[in-house]
Design an enzyme around this catalytic site. Structure first.
Site, short mmCIF file in Angstrom:
data_model
loop_
_atom_site.label_atom_id
_atom_site.label_comp_id
_atom_site.label_asym_id
_atom_site.label_seq_id
_atom_site.Cartn_x
_atom_site.Cartn_y
_atom_site.Cartn_z
N LYS A 196 0.86 -1.19 0.00
CA LYS A 196 0.00 0.00 0.00
C LYS A 196 0.89 1.23 0.00
CE LYS A 196 -4.47 0.89 0.08
NZ LYS A 196 -5.57 0.05 -0.44
P1 NAD Z 1 -13.32 7.48 -2.76
O1 NAD Z 1 -12.35 8.56 -2.48
O2 NAD Z 1 -13.82 7.32 -4.15
O3 NAD Z 1 -14.61 7.62 -1.81
C1 NAD Z 1 -14.56 7.75 -0.44
C2 NAD Z 1 -15.90 8.33 0.00
O4 NAD Z 1 -16.00 8.29 1.41
C3 NAD Z 1 -16.10 9.79 -0.42
O5 NAD Z 1 -17.40 9.94 -0.93
C4 NAD Z 1 -15.96 10.54 0.90
O6 NAD Z 1 -16.70 11.73 0.91
C5 NAD Z 1 -16.52 9.53 1.86
N1 NAD Z 1 -16.11 9.75 3.23
C6 NAD Z 1 -14.91 10.13 3.72
N2 NAD Z 1 -14.98 10.24 5.06
C7 NAD Z 1 -16.25 9.93 5.40
C8 NAD Z 1 -16.94 9.86 6.64
N3 NAD Z 1 -16.32 10.16 7.78
N4 NAD Z 1 -18.23 9.49 6.63
C9 NAD Z 1 -18.87 9.20 5.48
N5 NAD Z 1 -18.25 9.24 4.29
C10 NAD Z 1 -16.97 9.61 4.25
O7 NAD Z 1 -12.64 6.15 -2.22
P2 NAD Z 1 -12.96 4.66 -2.61
O8 NAD Z 1 -11.97 4.22 -3.62
O9 NAD Z 1 -14.41 4.51 -2.87
O10 NAD Z 1 -12.57 3.91 -1.25
C11 NAD Z 1 -13.47 3.76 -0.17
C12 NAD Z 1 -13.01 2.61 0.71
O11 NAD Z 1 -12.96 1.42 -0.10
C13 NAD Z 1 -11.62 2.75 1.31
O12 NAD Z 1 -11.58 2.10 2.56
C14 NAD Z 1 -10.73 2.01 0.33
O13 NAD Z 1 -9.53 1.57 0.91
C15 NAD Z 1 -11.66 0.85 0.00
N6 NAD Z 1 -11.34 0.16 -1.25
C16 NAD Z 1 -11.29 0.81 -2.44
C17 NAD Z 1 -11.02 0.10 -3.59
C18 NAD Z 1 -11.04 0.74 -4.96
O14 NAD Z 1 -10.91 0.01 -5.96
N7 NAD Z 1 -11.22 2.04 -5.08
C19 NAD Z 1 -10.76 -1.27 -3.53
C20 NAD Z 1 -10.84 -1.91 -2.30
C21 NAD Z 1 -11.13 -1.19 -1.16
#
Ligand code: NAD
Length: 416
Positions: free
Chosen positions: A106
């Protein structure tokens, strides 16, 4: 945030439960508790106002016994080394539980991308890439997007890395734009995988999706794609949130329109026909399915005590603390753990890497079909493990994953 548990401590507690169950010896436990390589870099960046600001970046390669290290890059003001270590650790188990030939890694940069211009983000990304260039590579460590990074950031990494090496190497990252060899289906893959897991979880729990309700915390890439795809299977979205707040409607919210609204206004808050609720209220709504898809540590023990959802399908990494797990297990909430539920992203990243290395292009349908098979097979392997051994689902997933990584380490032997 400081009162919240340290994510790496959470990861180590989870590892301990699995290692004890597997009866791993102390040497193996120690290997699995320590990242293989940690890189901390300082990134001087010229800002638009002419001043130079120095950002701190990390890249952690947790374990690569099963293949090249793999994991996203996060841009967020709350990034810490221990958070990156935890996320790299979880990536190791995630690749193992779905049985793809990658280790775990990461990266993260401590910054506030919301306040930075595109030019500043590009210069910071290029400097970060240059700083870690000798440690990444298509056969070494392959980054991808995570919170607040996207396919454009991946494109800047490809360009910088390729300029430094002297030839085009798009396979150094996944989650690229399709025009640069990105895989069709990658942008929606994580949410799609979470939706497949929800469908399978509903089947084994006898939940009729057509009559079900669900809530999503974090309406970003994962959360919004999940909501849109799950809605097609029948359930009604009743609440969603982002960093500005949460909205609720008993009648249901159209997931696609909500995304369009967020893209236009910057937030889900204010979506017509909804009322504003708190984030905690969202997590404790009387819904069938709850999907935390924001950041770590959102389901604490206190939140878990008030959870009324029948199942939790974890879109985010590390949303549930070990103390909350105990509560959820006692309450009989069916949890699809993060390392399984959100593995769709890394599965399609793997498919992207395979296409790149073989100079091939698959249709979106082919990618989605391969994703569906891989993740549903993994879901049922974990479910079987949990039933047969009478284990909480997270422990069952970790037992499978940690067991596979330990096997690889044992078979390789210790050098020298
Ligand atoms: P992103 O940046 O697209 O979205 C994150 C969202 O969470 C945003 O809408 C933000 O406003 C919201 N957010 C932030 N703090 C918040 C809070 N306190 N309460 C409510 N909402 C809040 O990110 P993403 O890629 O969608 O990732 C989200 C999660 O999924 C993370 O934990 C990431 O590690 C995990 N993840 C992502 C992927 C991927 O392919 N993008 C893969 C596996 C896991």
């Amino acid at each position: 945030m400081s009162s919240l548990p340290d994510p790496f401590e959470n990861a180590l507690k989870q590892l301990e439960i699995a290692s004890d169950y597997l009866k791993l010896d102390n040497g193996m436990k120690e290997i699995l508790s320590n990242p293989k390589r940690i890189l901390t870099v300082s990134l001087p960046v010229r800002m638009d106002n002419g001043e130079v600001k120095v950002f701190t970046g990390y890249r952690v390669q947790y374990n690569d016994a099963r293949g090249p290290a793999k994991g996203g890059i996060r841009y967020h003001p709350a990034v810490t080394l221990n958070e990156v270590k935890a996320l790299a650790c979880w990536m190791t188990w995630k690749c193992a539980v779905v049985d793809i030939p990658f280790g775990g890694a990461k990266g993260g940069v401590v910054c506030d991308p919301k306040t930075m211009s595109a030019g500043e983000l590009e210069r910071m990304t290029r400097r970060y890439t240059a700083a870690i260039a000798d440690f990444i590579g298509p056969y070494r460590d392959i980054p991808a997007p995570d919170v607040y990074t996207n396919s454009q950031v991946m494109a800047w990494i490809v360009d910088t890395y390729s300029q430094l090496k002297g030839y085009m190497i798009p396979e150094v990252v996944t989650g690229k734009p399709v025009s640069l060899g990105g895989s069709l289906g990658r942008d929606t893959a994580t949410g799609r995988g979470v939706a497949f897991c929800t469908r399978e979880a509903a089947k084994v729990n006898g939940l009729n999706l057509k009559e079900a309700t669900f809530a999503v915390q974090g309406y970003g890439n994962v959360g919004s794609n999940y909501a849109i795809l799950l809605q097609e299977l029948g359930p009604k979205l009743v609440a969603a949130s982002d960093s500005s707040g949460a909205v609720y409607s008993k009648k249901g919210i159209d997931a696609k329109q909500l995304l369009e609204y967020k893209e236009k206004t910057g937030s889900v808050v204010g979506f017509p026909g909804t009322e504003k609720i708190s984030d905690k209220e969202l997590l404790q709504l009387d819904v069938d399915i709850l999907c935390p898809a924001a950041l770590e540590n959102t389901i604490t023990k206190e939140v878990a005590e008030g959870v009324r959802a029948k199942m939790i399908v974890e879109g985010a990494n590390g949303p549930t603390t070990p103390e909350a797990d105990k509560v959820l297990e006692e309450k009989g909430v069916f949890v699809v753990p993060d390392i399984l539920a959100n593995s769709g992203g890394v599965i399609v990243s793997y498919l992207e890497w395979v296409q790149n290395l073989n100079r091939m292009r698959w249709s979106e349908e082919e990618v989605n079909t391969r994703l569906e098979k891989k993740i549903t097979d993994a879901f049922h392997a974990v479910y079987k493990e949990s039933k047969e051994r009478k284990l909480y689902t997270r422990t069952a997933a970790l037992v499978l994953a940690v067991g596979r990584v330990a096997d690889a380490i044992r078979t390789l032997g210790i050098f020298p």
